[in-house]
Design an enzyme around this catalytic site. Sequence first.
Site, PDB file in Angstrom:
ATOM      1  N   ASP A   2       0.935  -1.097   0.008  1.00 10.34           N
ATOM      2  CA  ASP A   2       0.190   0.121   0.147  1.00 10.34           C
ATOM      3  C   ASP A   2       0.824   1.364  -0.153  1.00 10.34           C
ATOM      4  O   ASP A   2       1.852   1.522   0.979  1.00 10.34           O
ATOM      5  CB  ASP A   2      -0.593  -0.290   1.272  1.00 10.34           C
ATOM      6  N   ASP A  94      -3.149   2.573  -5.964  1.00  9.57           N
ATOM      7  CA  ASP A  94      -1.866   2.467  -4.936  1.00  9.57           C
ATOM      8  C   ASP A  94      -1.808   1.122  -4.178  1.00  9.57           C
ATOM      9  O   ASP A  94      -0.995   1.228  -3.214  1.00  9.57           O
ATOM     10  CB  ASP A  94      -1.988   3.771  -4.258  1.00  9.57           C
ATOM     11  N   GLU A  95      -2.503   0.196  -4.450  1.00 14.49           N
ATOM     12  CA  GLU A  95      -2.204  -1.095  -3.657  1.00 14.49           C
ATOM     13  C   GLU A  95      -2.152  -2.081  -4.772  1.00 14.49           C
ATOM     14  O   GLU A  95      -3.034  -2.397  -5.815  1.00 14.49           O
ATOM     15  CB  GLU A  95      -3.785  -0.929  -3.133  1.00 14.49           C
TER      16      GLU A  95
END
Length: 420
Positions: A2, A94-95
Amino acid sequence: MDADAFFASCEQAIHPELRGKPVVTGRERGIVAAASYEAKARGVKRGMGLFDVKKACPDVILLPSDYETYSLFSVRMFEILRRFSPDVEEYSIDEAFVDLTGLRRSFHGSYAMIAGKIQETVENELGISVSIGVSLSKVLAKTGSKHKKPHGLTMIPGRDIHVYLEKLPVEEVWGIGANTSAFLRKFGITTALEFARKDEGFIKKHLSKPYREVRLELNGISVYPVVPESKSGYQSISKTKTFTPASTDKTFVFAQLSKNMENACIKARRHRLAAARLLIFLRKKDFRDIGIELRLNRPTAYPAELFEPLREGFNQVYQSGIPYRLTGVVLAGLMPESRVQFSLFDDTARIEKTARIYDTVDKLSARFGKHTVRHASSLPAKLQAQHEGQRGDVPVRRAGLFRGENNRQRLGLPMLHVKV
DNA sequence: TCTGGGGTCCTAGGACCC
DNA sequence: TCTGGGGTCCTAGGACCC
């Protein structure tokens, strides 16, 4: 994995002068999309209004979100992960989830070491920091990645699961939201551990499938696989827009809805998709939504073919005198445009004409900017009233006038209104 | 967190069928 | 005309996520 304060981190990576300073993105929407850790330290939170941001942090640097740039960072981040394992699931911008099972041998080290190397590589190559959780299931890995931020690396081996779940409020478990945790609290379940230890019968009796699965995952039993296929296509495409203050003006509200529909269609055409169903909804001042779902005779992404159903649906939903604060459109039942079947009664010549028109519209937009051409019914209410009042004054120019010119502002040209 | 925008999946219950 | 038993498809609405 993350990323930490992803949007803000990207900005700081590109603009070194922003490093160490409180940076916030989301200026274009008036609320915080992401805040750098320097800004967070002064009390700036996600979703905060910009007025409050300035109050909490007067020297804040406010930036509009630049999704194209963030997407590039995202792509590169996923590329790095694929050097470590082919099983990478791009979960959000974003993960990502990465399946490391069986890789200790080839990396000559522990899972912790591999994770550390991943973290180091991303941070060195992209200049953004990331947090990682490593465990037996996605839910536990996710829990680990949130445990320590920024730049965290949290291992949750099976024997330590209870240590992490003990202090974790149940509403912070991935998949358990406000509603379910309120319900669970009534049965004395307030921590993730209590939920994980609750007997299966209770879950089965009161809750649905996802919660049984989350419970297993919390116990270290993996039921959610890492899905490496890149997300192809969409199940639905939606566009919504809030307007303040709320409005009772029917023409205005419909214009908003129409604009949403047009924008949703643009996105659908960009992905070569056509919708079989059209959902329309209006949000009242009390945040209650009312809407209607329409089946279309033939899947389409052409506004010209959707205005009639849109108008009809709108008239069924709209109540005069009630202030609305938002309109929304969802295109559902999406399928590849190439797979759309014509029915016996379709006027294929006309459909082809329509297709050609939108082909041109899309090309014009690509060349001269978004919304170079748009539908008259999507004009803001004011302009539309003007349009209806003094038809002759509405500037309609032939596309040819734009040839070789890419600055319609400078030309003083208003939008080209093509009525289809 | 008095609330922006874009998504996904699950379930209950109705309609319909053999 | 009423009935048993078994199944599928669809939609509205809920819940959750980033």
